[in-house]
Design an enzyme around this catalytic site. Sequence first.
Site, PDB file in Angstrom:
ATOM      1  N   GLU A 153      21.456  -6.468 -26.970  1.00 32.83           N
ATOM      2  CA  GLU A 153      21.749  -7.897 -27.132  1.00 32.83           C
ATOM      3  C   GLU A 153      22.705  -8.177 -28.298  1.00 32.83           C
ATOM      4  O   GLU A 153      22.333  -8.852 -29.273  1.00 32.83           O
ATOM      5  CB  GLU A 153      20.451  -8.691 -27.287  1.00 32.83           C
ATOM      6  CG  GLU A 153      19.601  -8.657 -26.034  1.00 32.83           C
ATOM      7  CD  GLU A 153      18.276  -9.390 -26.183  1.00 32.83           C
ATOM      8  OE1 GLU A 153      17.874  -9.687 -27.322  1.00 32.83           O
ATOM      9  OE2 GLU A 153      17.642  -9.659 -25.159  1.00 32.83           O
ATOM     10  N   GLU A 312      15.655  -7.326 -18.548  1.00 29.74           N
ATOM     11  CA  GLU A 312      14.423  -7.735 -19.245  1.00 29.74           C
ATOM     12  C   GLU A 312      14.041  -9.138 -18.814  1.00 29.74           C
ATOM     13  O   GLU A 312      14.898 -10.023 -18.749  1.00 29.74           O
ATOM     14  CB  GLU A 312      14.647  -7.827 -20.758  1.00 29.74           C
ATOM     15  CG  GLU A 312      14.802  -6.551 -21.498  1.00 29.74           C
ATOM     16  CD  GLU A 312      14.990  -6.826 -23.005  1.00 29.74           C
ATOM     17  OE1 GLU A 312      14.504  -7.859 -23.513  1.00 29.74           O
ATOM     18  OE2 GLU A 312      15.639  -6.003 -23.658  1.00 29.74           O
TER      19      GLU A 312
HETATM   20  C1  GAL Z   1      14.583  -9.339 -26.155  1.00 30.21           C
HETATM   21  C2  GAL Z   1      14.790  -7.977 -26.799  1.00 30.21           C
HETATM   22  C3  GAL Z   1      13.572  -7.099 -26.612  1.00 30.21           C
HETATM   23  C4  GAL Z   1      12.328  -7.859 -26.970  1.00 30.21           C
HETATM   24  C5  GAL Z   1      12.265  -9.117 -26.155  1.00 30.21           C
HETATM   25  C6  GAL Z   1      11.032  -9.956 -26.395  1.00 30.21           C
HETATM   26  O1  GAL Z   1      15.493 -10.280 -26.593  1.00 30.21           O
HETATM   27  O2  GAL Z   1      15.897  -7.336 -26.238  1.00 30.21           O
HETATM   28  O3  GAL Z   1      13.700  -5.943 -27.412  1.00 30.21           O
HETATM   29  O4  GAL Z   1      12.354  -8.173 -28.327  1.00 30.21           O
HETATM   30  O5  GAL Z   1      13.374  -9.925 -26.459  1.00 30.21           O
HETATM   31  O6  GAL Z   1      11.046 -11.152 -25.657  1.00 30.21           O
END
Ligand code: GAL
Length: 673
Positions: A153, A312
């Site tokens: 990110e 994710e």
């Molecule tokens: C994302 C990040 C992950 C984790 C997640 C939690 O932005 O890439 O590593 O922190 O958020 O929601």
Amino acid sequence: MPETTPKGLTRLAFGGDYNPEQWPETVWQEDVRLMREAGVTMVSVGIFSWALLEPSPGAYDFGWLDRLLDLLHENGIRADLGTPTVAPPAWFYRAHPEALPVTADGTRYEFGSRGAICHSNADYRAAAANITTRLATRYAEHPALALWHVHNEYGVPVSACYCESCAAHFRRWLTDTYGTIDALNEAWGTAFWGQRYAGFDQINPPRLTPTVGNPGQALDHKRFADATMRENFVAERDILHRLAPGIPVTTNFMTALSQCDSVDYWAWGREVDLVTNDHYLITDGRRTHVNLAMAADLTRSVASGAPWLLLEHSTSGVNWQPHNPAKAPGQMARNSLAHVARGSEGAMFFQWRQSRRGAEKFHSSMLPHGGTDTRVWREVVELGSSVDSLRSIRGTRTRADVAVLWDWQSWWAQNLQWRPSEDHDPRERADAFYEALYDRHLTVDFAHPEADLSAYPLVVVPALYLMTEAAGNNLEEYVENGGTLVVSYFSGIVDEHDAVHDGPYPGALRDVLGLTVEEFSPLLKDDRIRVTGPDGSELTGDVWSEFVVPRGAETVWTYADGLTAGHPAVTRHRFGEGSAWYVSTRLTAQGLDALLGRAADDARIAPRADLPRDVEVVCRTGESGTFLFAVNHTALDTKVPLDAHGTELLTGERAAGQVSVPAGAVRVVRLDG
Ligand code: GAL
């Protein structure tokens, strides 16, 4: 040509971030057994593992990662392998404290979290290149390796650094961009407030100033910070391409406008082999499924319409909002499949096994603290099987009906200080127009203002304050050739340097819109303004109004009160073969619907009165067929009409003329033919 699909992945991606280093190796056996039970096809590993892989400078320990990748391979699970460059180890910062980023007021961040990186720092760049080279050399041929996941990110949590090394790098970037200091002085308008520079060496990043600084400098610094992160991505990507040919390279985006505002994803989309995205529901009282659809459409658009991957999202609640509600039963699957409908080649999560320690231990996961006897786990297993039954959609593309123009750089410019009203928020307008189109059951592509728009019958410009002359010409040509354009207020005002276009507002658009705007007249907080149409219809606006002077456009709705009473509020201009609509106030949802209804008539887009609100219908199509996704976000069972026969892939049932979609469920019909 680099590969664009994860190597060896023959099904849709299903899995999540896997951080086995937080557990004894004995637990890994259980992990892979349960991954198989859930139908996991790919996991993301090693994203934060630098301190383990290189415990002290130049000393490496790859043993655990070798064993992990072997174990994944033995179990048929593909690996999305991270370069751990978002989390340099403590020893690195001890040796190079100046690699920690500095804020505009001169504060230097500390080690102890993640993402504390000055992207201009030469020692960071060298160390990142080194660990990337080591990983690529070691694992290029590993049979589990499917995809490289560079960094994490970019742009959050630190979007820009203001240190001395960045100042030097900024000066070089400005020299390359402008060539001469005179050109920079002209572009930034440094005649104002005596800000003239005699040489590039006098320029600093826009650090804390007593009052508002130079807008051209601030805008260029955002561009510079974004370009600097991209330089680092490209450096890693090129190492990976060179040492591990055939393995696609990605970095996970955060396209939701509420989640990252510092990255120009149009530019990044051209640099990655596969666009991947992270998406989390923001529970701020708005309709989360609409925001999800918008982020997914934006992601597909930065991928130029190609399939992309949701890398994710969350199985249930997150842990970083003021209030983190759990997802309702069925919501996780609905969210996942809504992303798939809009082009994702699978659904991945943060994270596989819920952490016991660290900052994210209360974030949901695929395998919760409560283990397998939990609702989340049962839903995960069920979703794994649903995702598997959709494997034939791989490679198909989502079909869009209309385009919405979006430009991160225009957003940056618009958000600089001292604008006519702090209540005008371009993101809010983008959200509102998107929501109005969503409620008309139209699938949206986002497009850059200079992109070819000829495929779309309707193009909407929610708020594009910064618009280049080229973009203005592009929109003119689009309408001239028969397109229907809808433009919201305070668009087309400045050029790429935040300088007002010559002549009356809106400089870049006044010909195509057939009007000029003499003056902006923003409203005070909570003021409302009435707008009436010739048919007696009455709409409401707030935040903004304008003194619009038609110069060829017809007035469709007129201000009924306020300072602008009697002036046009909404206009329509026949231009060439098409028409261009302009709205000069912030209409409510009902007003936007009325406006878009009229514009859709011009564009010959028939309304879909056969679908209830919050029942989403989206099509993916390609060599393997046409797939209709029906996502029911309501609490009522519904039926979605089909103009063909087909097979529903989640239930295996035949569908003729219609498909039943239970409350909260998703159905995917593969149409015959
Ligand atoms: C994302 C990040 C992950 C984790 C997640 C939690 O932005 O890439 O590593 O922190 O958020 O929601």
